[in-house]
Enzyme design. Structure first.
Site, mmCIF file in Angstrom:
data_model
loop_
_atom_site.group_PDB
_atom_site.id
_atom_site.type_symbol
_atom_site.label_atom_id
_atom_site.label_comp_id
_atom_site.label_asym_id
_atom_site.label_seq_id
_atom_site.Cartn_x
_atom_site.Cartn_y
_atom_site.Cartn_z
ATOM 1 N N ASP A 1 43.615 1.432 -13.609
ATOM 2 C CA ASP A 1 42.248 1.197 -13.195
ATOM 3 C C ASP A 1 42.145 1.436 -11.695
ATOM 4 O OD1 ASP A 1 39.599 -0.007 -13.401
ATOM 5 O OD2 ASP A 1 40.440 -1.121 -15.090
ATOM 6 N N ASP B 1 36.583 2.921 -11.927
ATOM 7 C CA ASP B 1 35.689 1.786 -12.066
ATOM 8 C C ASP B 1 34.335 2.040 -11.390
ATOM 9 O OD1 ASP B 1 35.562 -1.236 -12.593
ATOM 10 O OD2 ASP B 1 35.131 -1.162 -10.456
ATOM 11 N N GLU C 1 33.932 4.752 -15.717
ATOM 12 C CA GLU C 1 33.069 3.654 -16.153
ATOM 13 C C GLU C 1 31.672 3.970 -15.630
ATOM 14 O OE1 GLU C 1 32.457 -1.154 -15.980
ATOM 15 O OE2 GLU C 1 32.830 -0.020 -14.172
ATOM 16 N N HIS D 1 37.111 -6.024 -21.084
ATOM 17 C CA HIS D 1 37.242 -7.287 -20.359
ATOM 18 C C HIS D 1 35.930 -7.771 -19.751
ATOM 19 C CE1 HIS D 1 37.311 -4.185 -17.379
ATOM 20 N NE2 HIS D 1 37.236 -5.069 -16.406
ATOM 21 N N ASP D 2 34.878 -6.979 -19.859
ATOM 22 C CA ASP D 2 33.584 -7.378 -19.305
ATOM 23 C C ASP D 2 32.587 -7.783 -20.385
ATOM 24 O OD1 ASP D 2 34.367 -6.820 -16.660
ATOM 25 O OD2 ASP D 2 33.806 -4.711 -16.860
#
Ligand code: GLC
Ligand code: CA
Length: 570
Positions: free
Chosen positions: A124, A225, A274, A342-343
């Site tokens: 990431d 990200d 993302e 994870h969000d």
């Protein structure tokens, strides 16, 4: 609709019957087009030194587990030294590993071990902001004339007067005043996450160098990200929607991405962006194999449906939206398929029915999204059908976003129980709990009190139990992954929606060279019937129900999911 009464497979079916070997089946496609990805949240995967925090060595220790699932690459969430304000996404040092996760030597060992197991690794990279404790920002604060000052985004102002109405994604103004600079700096996220100034070519060079540095260490790709946040509205004027409008200039972002392209390309890096809020034409441009920047984009349209339309899932709208994305990227570009990360809360809790049909709806959701056209991602714990965490106290929450939300709602006079109820449904911590491996305390994740409470579940859910159970969600996921990887039509076949015009079913077909597969999923709590397709010439290959072979079942039960192989018409 009439179900074929011939061959019926329960969810314990044996796929090798179909003569699909284990070999990869795609010819000239990119490796990631026939791959299945697995996202690891390192702090919650496995703790090997019993400090309550998962670590890189924990991932290495579980490579066999990844092999059992047959995943081809892992995406490891942010593990850099950070200010621990946003669980690693506030980076203090881009060339390093946070001590709680291990060392660079541990990282190198992990890469070598994954590669030896034929699993690729994607890391990431938070590009939009650093930690306020990053040396660049510290230098910027210490001396407003330093070159690092221009690494960040400033607007002149006086104390307590925000330069405009822009708001942070986590709530409140997106500006924080700094007296010595006589200016405020921009933070799209937390105060301690100052946004980088991508207008500055030096910032772009730094990021390219960082990417090169990790490529030299052997990483296979990046999940970049928040790329849709990079370009800010240049006039710094007030905007109509203060939380979003100021960073949605995708054409502007393109200029920045162009500067990253050489390093990504020359290292043959697999790139996942993302891209919250991205529009379809931009996505098509960014995914263009020749002129674009990414192999895959993570866009969130399909998960926002749930947020906006509680309590009932708007199936018709969801069908329409996902179908638009499938068709938009049918010939050029490629879809990323995901329902968890994870969000987000757990899919079985936000889309499925964790109370009455936990297992069944978890499997249904798996079959539904994973067999569309695209590269599927599985987020750790999703393959066990883990539901939301269910914390009873705000003190159990670790996520800054959730805690800030709690505080702001309390200040508005909203009752504690109401906010806790909202967080129980929406908090990102729902999916950040320790991964349950076995029946031991803390699910075998750690002998130490974990950094965050484990998920409270009535039944025991863990890898050990699930992997010995032929009817488990885990076993079902393994079968889905195997199917996806071995049936050519499920990889490269055309996607075609069969519009059932109802508010329950999601039905689609995958077609390749006259080979047809049909996916039928009831995404509701009521039985469904439809006339929209004919199942006569078909064999049921997978189902999440124990179907009676002789039955002539015309009803599709709540959260029932079926995969059919349509026989070729003579
Ligand atoms: C990304 C991460 C998220 C983080 C945010 C800000 O969206 O996935 O966890 O909070 O960036 O850094
Ligand atoms: Ca540890």
């Amino acid at each position: 609709m009439k179900a074929n009464a011939g061959l019926v497979f329960t969810n314990n079916n044996r796929l090798h019957k179909f003569g699909y070997g284990r070999k990869r089946v795609m010819g000239d496609a990119q490796w990631w087009q026939h791959a299945v990805g697995y996202q690891i949240y390192p702090q919650s995967f496995l703790d090997t030194n019993n400090d309550g925090i998962g670590d890189l060595a924990g991932i290495q220790q579980q490579i066999d587990y990844l092999k059992t699932l047959r995943v081809d690459f892992v995406w490891v969430s942010s593990f850099y030294p950070s200010g621990d304000v946003d669980n690693g996404y506030d980076v203090m040092k881009y060339r390093g590993v946070a001590p709680q996760f291990g060392t660079l030597a541990d990282f190198d060992r992990l890469v070598a071990a994954l590669h030896a197991a034929d699993i690729k690794i994607v890391i990431d990279l938070a590009l939009n902001h650093t930690s306020s404790d990053h040396p660049w920002f510290k230098a910027a604060l210490a001396d407003p004339t330093s070159t690092y000052h221009d690494y960040y985004i400033w607007q002149p102002t006086t104390l307590d007067v925000a330069p405009n109405n822009w708001e942070s994604v986590f709530g409140g103004s997106a500006w924080t005043y700094h007296a010595a600079s006589q200016a405020a700096y921009l933070h799209t996220f937390a105060r301690k996450q100052p946004d980088l100034n991508w207008e500055n070519p030096a910032v772009r060079r730094e990021m390219s160098d960082i990417i090169q540095w990790w490529a030299d260490r052997g990483v296979d790709g990046f999940r970049l990200d928040g790329v849709t946040h990079l370009k800010k509205q240049a006039d710094f004027a007030d905007v109509a929607a203060p939380r979003t409008d100021y960073y949605r200039d995708f054409t502007g972002v393109t200029t920045y991405l162009a500067d990253l392209k050489p390093v990504l390309q020359r290292n043959h890096l697999f790139t996942i962006g993302e891209a919250g809020g991205i529009d379809m034409p931009t996505a098509q441009r960014w995914l263009d194999p020749d002129t674009g920047f990414f192999d895959l984009l993570l866009e969130f349209d399909h998960v926002h449906y749930w947020e906006n339309a509680e309590p009932k899932l708007p199936i018709a709208a969801l069908r329409q939206n996902l179908t638009r994305w499938q068709l938009a990227l049918a010939d050029k570009g490629w879809n990323a398929l995901f329902i968890e990360n994870h969000d987000l809360p757990r899919a079985v809790s936000y889309y499925g029915n964790p109370v009455d049909y936990r297992r069944r709806s978890a499997k249904a959701l798996g079959l539904w999204y994973l067999l569309m056209k695209g590269t599927p991602f599985i987020y750790q714990g999703q393959e066990l059908g883990l539901p939301n965490a269910r914390f009873d106290s705000i003190d159990d929450y670790r996520d800054l976003d959730s805690r800030l939300y709690y505080r702001s709602q309390r200040a508005k006079g909203v009752s504690e129980s109401k906010i806790l109820e909202q967080l129980a449904a929406k908090s990102r911590d729902n999916a950040r709990t320790p991964f349950p491996w076995n029946d031991e305390p803390n699910g075998g994740f750690s002998e130490h009190q974990p950094w965050i409470q484990p998920t409270q579940v009535v039944e025991r859910i863990n890898v050990e139990r699930e992997s010995h159970d032929p009817y488990s969600v885990f076993t079902f996921y393994r079968q889905l992954i195997q199917l996806k990887k071995t049936v050519p039509t499920l990889q490269k076949g055309r996607y075609e929606l069969i519009d059932t015009k109802d508010d329950q079913l999601y039905v689609y077909r995958r077609t390749y060279n006259g080979d047809n597969w049909l996916i039928v999923v009831n995404m509701s709590n009521e039985a469904a019937t439809t006339q929209e397709f004919d199942l006569n010439p078909s064999e049921m290959i997978v189902t999440n129900m124990r179907v009676d072979a002789a039955s002539d079942e015309t009803q599709i039960q709540p959260w029932e999911a079926r995969l059919y192989h349509l026989r070729k018409l003579e």
